[in-house]
Write an enzyme that holds these catalytic residues in place. Structure first.
Site, PDB file in Angstrom:
ATOM      1  N   CYS A 113       0.824  -1.217   0.000  1.00  0.00           N
ATOM      2  CA  CYS A 113       0.000   0.000   0.000  1.00  0.00           C
ATOM      3  C   CYS A 113       0.854   1.261   0.000  1.00  0.00           C
ATOM      4  O   CYS A 113       0.353   2.340  -0.310  1.00  0.00           O
ATOM      5  CB  CYS A 113      -0.915   0.010   1.224  1.00  0.00           C
ATOM      6  N   HIS A 253      -3.700   6.942   3.731  1.00  0.00           N
ATOM      7  CA  HIS A 253      -4.043   5.672   3.093  1.00  0.00           C
ATOM      8  C   HIS A 253      -5.454   5.288   3.533  1.00  0.00           C
ATOM      9  O   HIS A 253      -5.780   5.325   4.719  1.00  0.00           O
ATOM     10  CB  HIS A 253      -3.027   4.609   3.512  1.00  0.00           C
ATOM     11  N   ASN A 283     -10.019  -0.420   0.672  1.00  0.00           N
ATOM     12  CA  ASN A 283      -8.563  -0.270   0.598  1.00  0.00           C
ATOM     13  C   ASN A 283      -8.087  -0.757  -0.775  1.00  0.00           C
ATOM     14  O   ASN A 283      -8.147  -1.948  -1.072  1.00  0.00           O
ATOM     15  CB  ASN A 283      -7.944  -1.110   1.726  1.00  0.00           C
TER      16      ASN A 283
HETATM   17  O1  UT7 Z   1      -3.405  -1.633   3.682  1.00  0.00           O
HETATM   18  C1  UT7 Z   1      -2.946  -2.423   4.723  1.00  0.00           C
HETATM   19  C2  UT7 Z   1      -3.323  -1.817   5.974  1.00  0.00           C
HETATM   20  N1  UT7 Z   1      -4.358  -2.586   6.566  1.00  0.00           N
HETATM   21  C3  UT7 Z   1      -4.987  -2.086   7.608  1.00  0.00           C
HETATM   22  O2  UT7 Z   1      -4.727  -0.966   7.991  1.00  0.00           O
HETATM   23  C4  UT7 Z   1      -5.980  -2.949   8.319  1.00  0.00           C
HETATM   24  C5  UT7 Z   1      -5.764  -2.823   9.796  1.00  0.00           C
HETATM   25  N2  UT7 Z   1      -6.733  -3.555  10.601  1.00  0.00           N
HETATM   26  C6  UT7 Z   1      -8.018  -3.197  10.712  1.00  0.00           C
HETATM   27  O3  UT7 Z   1      -8.474  -2.293  10.044  1.00  0.00           O
HETATM   28  C7  UT7 Z   1      -8.886  -3.906  11.712  1.00  0.00           C
HETATM   29  O4  UT7 Z   1      -8.074  -4.675  12.579  1.00  0.00           O
HETATM   30  C8  UT7 Z   1      -9.946  -4.853  11.053  1.00  0.00           C
HETATM   31  C9  UT7 Z   1     -11.001  -4.025  10.347  1.00  0.00           C
HETATM   32  C10 UT7 Z   1      -9.275  -5.783  10.073  1.00  0.00           C
HETATM   33  C11 UT7 Z   1     -10.647  -5.688  12.131  1.00  0.00           C
HETATM   34  O5  UT7 Z   1     -11.285  -4.848  13.062  1.00  0.00           O
HETATM   35  P1  UT7 Z   1     -11.118  -5.094  14.632  1.00  0.00           P
HETATM   36  O6  UT7 Z   1     -11.951  -4.096  15.292  1.00  0.00           O
HETATM   37  O7  UT7 Z   1      -9.643  -5.107  14.919  1.00  0.00           O
HETATM   38  O8  UT7 Z   1     -11.749  -6.529  14.808  1.00  0.00           O
HETATM   39  P2  UT7 Z   1     -11.073  -7.835  15.406  1.00  0.00           P
HETATM   40  O9  UT7 Z   1     -10.042  -8.369  14.483  1.00  0.00           O
HETATM   41  O10 UT7 Z   1     -10.697  -7.558  16.821  1.00  0.00           O
HETATM   42  O11 UT7 Z   1     -12.291  -8.846  15.404  1.00  0.00           O
HETATM   43  C12 UT7 Z   1     -13.407  -8.656  16.297  1.00  0.00           C
HETATM   44  C13 UT7 Z   1     -14.444  -9.706  15.961  1.00  0.00           C
HETATM   45  C14 UT7 Z   1     -13.886 -11.119  15.854  1.00  0.00           C
HETATM   46  O12 UT7 Z   1     -14.853 -11.998  16.379  1.00  0.00           O
HETATM   47  P3  UT7 Z   1     -14.666 -12.632  17.836  1.00  0.00           P
HETATM   48  O13 UT7 Z   1     -13.377 -13.381  17.787  1.00  0.00           O
HETATM   49  O14 UT7 Z   1     -14.620 -11.453  18.759  1.00  0.00           O
HETATM   50  O15 UT7 Z   1     -15.875 -13.476  17.982  1.00  0.00           O
HETATM   51  C15 UT7 Z   1     -13.775 -11.338  14.372  1.00  0.00           C
HETATM   52  O16 UT7 Z   1     -13.882 -12.688  14.005  1.00  0.00           O
HETATM   53  O17 UT7 Z   1     -15.027  -9.414  14.690  1.00  0.00           O
HETATM   54  C16 UT7 Z   1     -14.993 -10.586  13.888  1.00  0.00           C
HETATM   55  N3  UT7 Z   1     -14.901 -10.192  12.500  1.00  0.00           N
HETATM   56  C17 UT7 Z   1     -15.980  -9.973  11.737  1.00  0.00           C
HETATM   57  N4  UT7 Z   1     -17.291 -10.025  11.999  1.00  0.00           N
HETATM   58  C18 UT7 Z   1     -18.141  -9.717  11.010  1.00  0.00           C
HETATM   59  C19 UT7 Z   1     -13.784  -9.991  11.755  1.00  0.00           C
HETATM   60  N5  UT7 Z   1     -14.128  -9.653  10.516  1.00  0.00           N
HETATM   61  C20 UT7 Z   1     -15.474  -9.624  10.473  1.00  0.00           C
HETATM   62  C21 UT7 Z   1     -16.425  -9.332   9.475  1.00  0.00           C
HETATM   63  N6  UT7 Z   1     -17.734  -9.398   9.787  1.00  0.00           N
HETATM   64  N7  UT7 Z   1     -16.063  -8.977   8.230  1.00  0.00           N
END
Ligand code: UT7
Length: 346
Positions: A113, A253, A283
Site C-alpha cells: 500500500c 491511506h 482499501n
Molecule cells: O493496507 C494495509 C493496511 N491494513 C490495515 O490498515 C488494516 C488494519 N486492521 C483493521 O483495520 C482492523 O483490525 C480490522 C477491520 C481488520 C478488524 O477490526 P477489529 O476491530 O480489529 O476486529 P477484530 O479483528 O478484533 O475482530 C473482532 C471480531 C472477531 O470476532 P470474535 O473473535 O470477537 O468473535 C472477528 O472474528 O469481529 C470478527 N470479525 C468480523 N465479523 C463480522 C472480523 N471480521 C469480520 C467481518 N464481519 N467482516
C-alpha cells in the site's frame, strides 16, 4: 535553483462493478453494520471481465497525460506501484508502457500500500537530479484476485482501482517538498500471501490450504498503521518546517476510517482536514493515495498553492509519506472545476 517534481497531471480508473457490504453478507458471515462500524467501508469496486492491471493503469495514465498536455512519447520514465500483476513476469510496467505507446524505461515498485508514495519519491529523485523531465507514476491494483472470499477478516476490506499522476520539474515553491520512506521487515508476516512464491511454490497443497490468498493479522497491522500515520505525518511536516495543523489537506491511506479518526483525535486535528473516500472504494492498496488525490483535485478540495500531506502504510510492513505543494499558479489548477483538459504551464 531548487528543482522539484511537481504534479501537473492526474487521472483515475475505477471498475464499474460495485460490490456492496450487503453483497458480501450473502457470501461470508458478515454484515453491513459490522463493516461500516469497524471500517467505514460501504462498498468497493471489483474488476470486470475486461479489466486487467494493464488496462486499468493505462486508462488512468491516459487521463493524467491529457491533463498534463503530454503524449505517451513525451514520457521519460514510467513507475508503476503494484502488487497484483497480470503475470508474474515481466513486470506490469512493461505491458503498461507498450499499451500506452510509450518508448521510455518502465519499472514496477512492489511496496504494498506504500508503493505509490515510494514511486512519487523515486520519480522526484529522477527529476530533481535533472535526469528526466516527464515521469508518470501509477498506482494500480486488482487486489480482489488475491482475496479469500471465505475469509471475512480480509475479503471485506479491499477493492480494485487505478490512479496516476504526471510529474514535471518546477523551480517555483511547489512540488514534492519532503518525504519519508520506511520498512520494518521484522513484521512482514502480519500481512502476506504465504504461498505461490519460491519458498512455498504453487502446488495442490498451497491451493487446498488457501495459501495463495492474502492473510492479515488485522489488530497488529491496525496498531502499526495508527502509530505510523501519526509519526510519519509529524516527521514529513517537521522536515518542511511546518506542523500537521499547517497542512491544507491530509490524504491518508484509505484502509480504515477508524484508524484515520483515531490518529486525527490523537493529533488534535479536525476530520475535515482529511480527505476520505474509503466508504466508496475500500482499501485499494497502491492505488489508494493517488485515487484519493485525484478525487480531491476533481472535487475542488485542492486549491492552487495548497500544501498536502500524504501518508501510506501496509504490507512490508512499510510506510511512506510526502508533503506536496500543488501548483501555485491559478492556471495550473484551472481544470479542477471540470473545465476539461487544460494544458498546464509551469
Ligand atoms: O493496507 C494495509 C493496511 N491494513 C490495515 O490498515 C488494516 C488494519 N486492521 C483493521 O483495520 C482492523 O483490525 C480490522 C477491520 C481488520 C478488524 O477490526 P477489529 O476491530 O480489529 O476486529 P477484530 O479483528 O478484533 O475482530 C473482532 C471480531 C472477531 O470476532 P470474535 O473473535 O470477537 O468473535 C472477528 O472474528 O469481529 C470478527 N470479525 C468480523 N465479523 C463480522 C472480523 N471480521 C469480520 C467481518 N464481519 N467482516
Amino acid at each position: 535553483m531548487n528543482r522539484r517534481a511537481h504534479i501537473t497531471g492526474w487521472g483515475k480508473y475505477v471498475p464499474e462493478k460495485v460490490l456492496t457490504n450487503h453483497d458480501l453478507a450473502q457470501i461470508v458471515d458478515t454484515s453491513d453494520e459490522w463493516i461500516v462500524e469497524r471500517t467505514g467501508i460501504r462498498e468497493r469496486r471489483v474488476r470486470g471481465e475486461n479489466d486487467t492491471t494493464t488496462s486499468m493503469a493505462a486508462a488512468a495514465a491516459r487521463e493524467a497525460l491529457a491533463v498534463a498536455g503530454l503524449e505517451p512519447e513525451d514520457l521519460d520514465l514510467i513507475i508503476v506501484a503494484n502488487s497484483s500483476p497480470d503475470y508474474l513476469l515481466p513486470s506490469p510496467a512493461n505491458f503498461i508502457q507498450h499499451t500506452l505507446g510509450a518508448s521510455c524505461p518502465a519499472f514496477t515498485i512492489a511496496a504494498g500500500c506504500s508503493g505509490w508514495v515510494y514511486g512519487l519519491a523515486t520519480g522526484h529523485q529522477f527529476i530533481q537530479t535533472g535526469v528526466y523531465e516527464n515521469v508518470l507514476v501509477i498506482g494500480v491494483e486488482i487486489i480482489s484476485h488475491a482475496l479469500d472470499y471465505t475469509d471475512r477478516t480480509t475479503c471485506v476490506l479491499f477493492g480494485d482501482a487505478a490512479a496516476a499522476v504526471v510529474l514535471q520539474p518546477t523551480t517555483e515553491d511547489a512540488g514534492v517538498m519532503t518525504f519519508e520512506l520506511g520498512s520494518d521487515g521484522s513484521r512482514a508476516h502480519n500481512l502476506w500471501v504465504p504461498g505461490g512464491g519460491t519458498v512455498n511454490p504453487v502446488s495442490q497443497k498451497v491451493v487446498d490450504n488457501r495459501e495463495h490468498y492474502i492473510r492479515m493479522n488485522g489488530q497488529e497491522v491496525a496498531r502499526f498503521a495508527m502509530r505510523k500515520l501519526m509519526s510519519c505525518l509529524s516527521s514529513i511536516t517537521a522536515q518542511a518546517g511546518i506542523t500537521p495543523h499547517d497542512l491544507d489537506l491530509i490524504i491518508p491511506h484509505q484502509a480504515n476510517l477508524r484508524i484515520i479518526e483515531s490518529a486525527a483525535k490523537h493529533l488534535g486535528l479536525p476530520m475535515d482536514k482529511f480527505f476520505i473516500n474509503v466508504h466508496k472504494y475500500a482499501n485499494t492498496s497502491a492505488a489508494s493515495i493517488p485515487l484519493a488525490l485525484v478525487e480531491a483535485i476533481q472535487e475542488g478540495r485542492v486549491k492552487p498553492g495548497d500544501t498536502i500531506g500524504m501518508v501510506a502504510f501496509g504490507s512490508g510492513l512499510s510506510w511512506a509519506g510526502a508533503v506536496v505543494r500543488m501548483g501555485v499558479r491559478e492556471t495550473e489548477l484551472a481544470h479542477v472545476n471540470g473545465n476539461g483538459h487544460v494544458k498546464v504551464s509551469i
